[in-house]
Design a protein around this motif. Structure first.
Motif, mmCIF file in Angstrom:
data_model
loop_
_atom_site.group_PDB
_atom_site.id
_atom_site.type_symbol
_atom_site.label_atom_id
_atom_site.label_comp_id
_atom_site.label_asym_id
_atom_site.label_seq_id
_atom_site.Cartn_x
_atom_site.Cartn_y
_atom_site.Cartn_z
ATOM 1 N N UNK A 171 0.947 -1.078 -0.051
ATOM 2 C CA UNK A 171 0.010 -0.126 0.047
ATOM 3 C C UNK A 171 0.803 1.144 0.082
ATOM 4 N N UNK A 172 2.118 1.043 0.373
ATOM 5 C CA UNK A 172 3.048 2.069 0.370
ATOM 6 C C UNK A 172 3.559 2.533 -1.002
ATOM 7 N N UNK A 173 3.202 3.621 -1.773
ATOM 8 C CA UNK A 173 3.563 3.658 -3.300
ATOM 9 C C UNK A 173 3.806 5.212 -3.561
ATOM 10 N N UNK B 90 1.071 17.928 4.001
ATOM 11 C CA UNK B 90 1.086 16.624 3.469
ATOM 12 C C UNK B 90 0.273 15.669 4.309
ATOM 13 N N UNK B 91 -0.808 15.488 3.719
ATOM 14 C CA UNK B 91 -1.727 14.728 4.837
ATOM 15 C C UNK B 91 -1.741 13.235 4.745
ATOM 16 N N UNK B 92 -1.137 12.833 3.770
ATOM 17 C CA UNK B 92 -0.850 11.024 3.898
ATOM 18 C C UNK B 92 0.720 10.888 3.453
ATOM 19 N N UNK B 93 1.790 11.370 4.382
ATOM 20 C CA UNK B 93 3.051 11.408 3.784
ATOM 21 C C UNK B 93 3.651 10.287 3.303
ATOM 22 N N UNK B 94 3.346 9.161 3.923
ATOM 23 C CA UNK B 94 4.099 7.894 3.385
ATOM 24 C C UNK B 94 5.628 7.974 3.327
ATOM 25 N N UNK C 35 -4.135 9.754 -0.699
ATOM 26 C CA UNK C 35 -4.500 8.751 0.414
ATOM 27 C C UNK C 35 -4.600 7.034 -0.192
ATOM 28 N N UNK C 36 -4.684 6.126 0.698
ATOM 29 C CA UNK C 36 -4.802 4.786 -0.023
ATOM 30 C C UNK C 36 -5.909 4.858 -0.849
ATOM 31 N N UNK C 37 -5.692 4.220 -1.945
ATOM 32 C CA UNK C 37 -6.638 4.200 -3.074
ATOM 33 C C UNK C 37 -8.211 3.474 -2.640
ATOM 34 N N UNK D 240 -11.260 5.401 1.318
ATOM 35 C CA UNK D 240 -12.294 6.003 1.265
ATOM 36 C C UNK D 240 -12.351 7.241 2.145
ATOM 37 N N UNK D 241 -11.108 7.974 2.184
ATOM 38 C CA UNK D 241 -10.605 9.102 3.066
ATOM 39 C C UNK D 241 -10.579 10.170 2.310
ATOM 40 N N UNK D 242 -10.508 10.333 1.130
ATOM 41 C CA UNK D 242 -10.291 11.491 0.421
ATOM 42 C C UNK D 242 -11.383 12.462 0.704
ATOM 43 N N UNK D 243 -12.722 12.156 0.322
ATOM 44 C CA UNK D 243 -13.791 13.132 0.521
ATOM 45 C C UNK D 243 -13.972 13.559 1.978
#
Length: 217
Positions: free
Chosen positions: A50-52, A77-81, A148-150, A153-156
């Motif tokens: 999941x880390x891409x 950066x909200x989903x820094x990874x 976000x992870x594809x 369901x977090x984007x919205x």
């Protein structure tokens, strides 16, 4: 009579350089900063499902878009990874970069990379992004990265929290990265899309935030 084995021909130096470059771009567990004061620096990243990290090609396009406004800006950066976006922004002159990463192992690797770079303008928080946005208060930011992870369901929900919480300055630019087949989310009435492109299986787009309660641009 046995024939002598052929003597290997030396590989031209330019081909050696090309091979090293290709390896650097595909080597698992490494991130290459592609521009700015740390251009060419390679940093370790955590390898896990999941880390891409955002690819070199997409990052180059994104920061070409942001070049006129990245210097001295405030970045979230909200989903820094891996830190591909936040560290690239810092390398290119962002004044402050706040990075949010929920996974503790990944966040600790980010903190170590920040120390290695001496990136005093970068702060890493290990937290759930929705909880963090709901309880934290900072000055509105100029750029926000959302990768976000594809399938999470977090984007919205994060877009809504950014709007409700007053996280974005007037004129702020919001970058999103989603699966190619995913439609762009609806935006608040005073936001609009600036860019929308595809690369491989990824769709990436840039939106701008206008004045609240204002229609259009």
């Amino acid at each position: 009579m046995a024939r002598a084995s052929p003597v290997p021909r030396p590989v031209p130096r330019r081909h050696n350089r090309l091979a090293r470059t290709q390896l650097a771009r595909t080597e698992p567990g490494r991130l290459r900063i592609i521009g700015g004061c740390w251009r060419g620096r390679r940093l370790p990243v955590v390898v896990q499902p999941g880390l891409r990290p955002t690819t070199d090609r997409i990052r180059e396009t994104l920061f070409n878009w942001l070049t006129p406004s990245i210097e001295g800006s405030r970045v979230l950066d909200c989903f820094a990874g891996s830190g591909a976006l936040g560290l690239e922004a810092a390398s290119r002159g962002a004044g402050s970069v706040t990075m949010i990463e929920r996974n503790a192992t990944v966040a600790n690797r980010l903190k170590a990379n920040v120390l290695e770079l001496g990136a005093d303008q970068v702060t890493v928080h290990c937290a759930d992004v929705l909880e963090w946005l709901g309880r934290t208060s900072l000055a509105p930011v100029d750029h926000c990265f959302l990768d976000p992870p594809f399938r999470g369901g977090l984007l919205v929900p994060v877009l809504e929290q950014l709007e409700v919480g007053g996280w974005l300055a007037v004129g702020a630019q919001v970058y999103i990265e989603i699966a190619k087949a995913t439609p762009l989310p609806d935006l608040p009435g005073h936001w609009w899309w600036l860019r929308d492109k595809h690369a491989g299986q990824v769709r990436y787009a840039l939106a701008r935030v206008g004045t609240p309660n204002a229609a259009g641009r």
